[in-house]
Design an enzyme around this catalytic site. Structure first.
Site: not given
Length: 443
Positions: A313, A356, A360
């Site tokens: 994302h 996350h 990350d």
């Protein structure tokens, strides 16, 4: 060809198009040739020129400097009145327009005592020297002395060009774009397979609790945050796709996007596989482990776990913003600010949802920005497209693929926009067409 000092605004616009600098047409279209030659670095410190490109006018000033030299050469060739006197060669080196070799005419000659000295013709010398100083392209006219020899050196005829110069500076080459798209799709499929493989290796959250994360200590989880992130992501991606469809050089822009996003997801496959992190929160409901490693069913929707390092994302949010900012008009600074703000909110919502780890998002942002800036630096600098001992960027593993995609792109892309051909044809088809009647048919 007229002297540059006699150019009109239309001539300036035509020259800018030939140089691949169409983005300056609106700002410099009203300049004369004399004003064009007078451009300096200070002119790019304030609007409107400061809003055109981010290089401070460096590329345009280099082209103008070349134009000044060419204009100076032509002025010396044509003489003080703009033409060679009596049809003879102007001081210095002159061009006779013949593509082949021609004899050299010396302005001092031999007289037989019955009249004025006659020109003496001798074979032309390759280095342009004959009984006098070396004069090149009209420079060194001040060095002329009594008795010096002046050489007429033939150059290629005007309009003659090599096959490589017939190629436009920004060729579309949709075939190469298709190869880049196939590369991106392959990386996406490989990522999906890798997620299924990694899903099988994720340790149960009961046995291996989530790793400590400072952001999670500061902010409690919000269930709605990840939905907000995905809505923002869809908006940025949609905005980028619209901009891409309207860009004049959409083929070149498209293959750059496909290559970068494909490479980012290929890197993601590697990081996911070599290090499997436990789930970042106890709220995760991972799909049951399956023997085949699929983890999905045709009718059901199961949450796959293990695709953490790094965040996909974050890649989409950051890359969409970078392409929007790079390929949209500079005057749309307000739109850039809105996209930057939305990207930042989206990244914050990823962490706020505890979907996350912070590492990350940090790694994804770093890898995405570095790859984007490295690729575009290589694409916009022609010297970096030539492998050499001192060109260290040529040592990246994807350099050969980069040359395949960018070898024929000879300048930075101007920010020009137009409707796609299919839409233009559709609009033209809907317009009414009229034909003029002959006078004899009129009553």
């Amino acid at each position: 060809m007229r002297k540059v000092s006699d150019w009109t605004g239309e001539d300036v616009v035509h020259w800018l198009g030939d140089q691949g600098l169409q983005e300056y047409c609106d700002s410099l279209g009203s300049l004369s040739g004399r004003a064009l030659l007078g451009l300096s670095q200070s002119d790019f410190a304030s609007p409107p020129l400061s809003l055109v490109t981010s290089d401070g006018g460096k590329q345009l000033l280099e082209c103008v400097q070349t134009l000044r030299i060419q204009n100076h050469i032509r002025a010396h060739q044509d003489g003080p009145n703009g033409h060679a006197p009596n049809g003879t060669a102007a001081p210095g080196v002159s061009v006779n327009g013949d593509a082949g070799h021609a004899p050299a005419t010396l302005h001092h000659g031999v007289s037989n005592g019955n009249g004025p000295p006659k020109p003496k013709t001798l074979p032309a010398q390759r280095n342009g020297i004959r009984d006098g100083p070396l004069l090149a392209n009209g420079f060194g006219a001040d060095l002329r002395q009594e008795g010096d020899a002046w050489i007429r050196i033939p150059l290629p005829a005007p309009g003659a060009s090599s096959p490589s110069s017939l190629r436009p500076p920004l060729p579309e080459e949709w075939g190469r774009t298709g190869v880049a798209l196939a590369y991106a799709l392959t990386c996406f499929v490989l990522t999906s397979v890798m997620i299924s493989v990694v899903h099988e290796r994720v340790p149960p959250k009961e046995d291996t609790p989530p790793l400590p994360d400072k952001f999670f200590d500061w902010f409690d989880r919000k269930e709605w945050a990840f939905l907000v992130c995905e809505v923002i992501g869809l908006g940025l991606v949609a905005s980028w796709l619209i901009l891409w469809a309207l860009h004049k050089h959409r083929s070149i822009v498209g293959r750059r996007f496909f290559f970068i996003i494909g490479t980012l997801y290929l890197y993601r496959c590697v990081t996911m596989y070599i290090t499997t992190l436990p789930v970042p929160g106890l709220h995760f409901r991972c799909a049951p482990k399956m023997m085949a490693g699929g983890g999905l069913t045709i009718t059901g929707s199961h949450h796959m776990c293990g695709d953490y390092l790094y965040s996909g994302h974050t890649v989409l949010l950051t890359l969409s913003y970078l392409f929007i900012k790079e390929y949209s008009p500079r005057r749309m600074w307000w739109f850039h600010c809105v996209c930057w703000l939305l990207c930042g909110v989206g990244l914050f919502c990823i962490l706020l949802a505890h979907d996350h780890y912070s590492i990350d998002v940090v790694v994804a942002y770093y890898v995405t920005t570095q790859l984007f800036w490295l690729y575009h630096t290589m694409a916009n600098q022609q010297v970096l497209k030539a492998p050499s001992q001192n060109n260290f960027v040529s040592r990246v593993w994807w350099y050969g693929f980069f040359l395949y995609l960018e070898a024929h792109v000879q300048s930075p892309l101007p920010r020009l926009y137009q409707l796609p051909p299919s839409l233009r044809r559709l609009m033209a088809r809907g317009q009414a067409r009229y034909s003029r009647l002959a006078d004899s048919q009129c009553p």
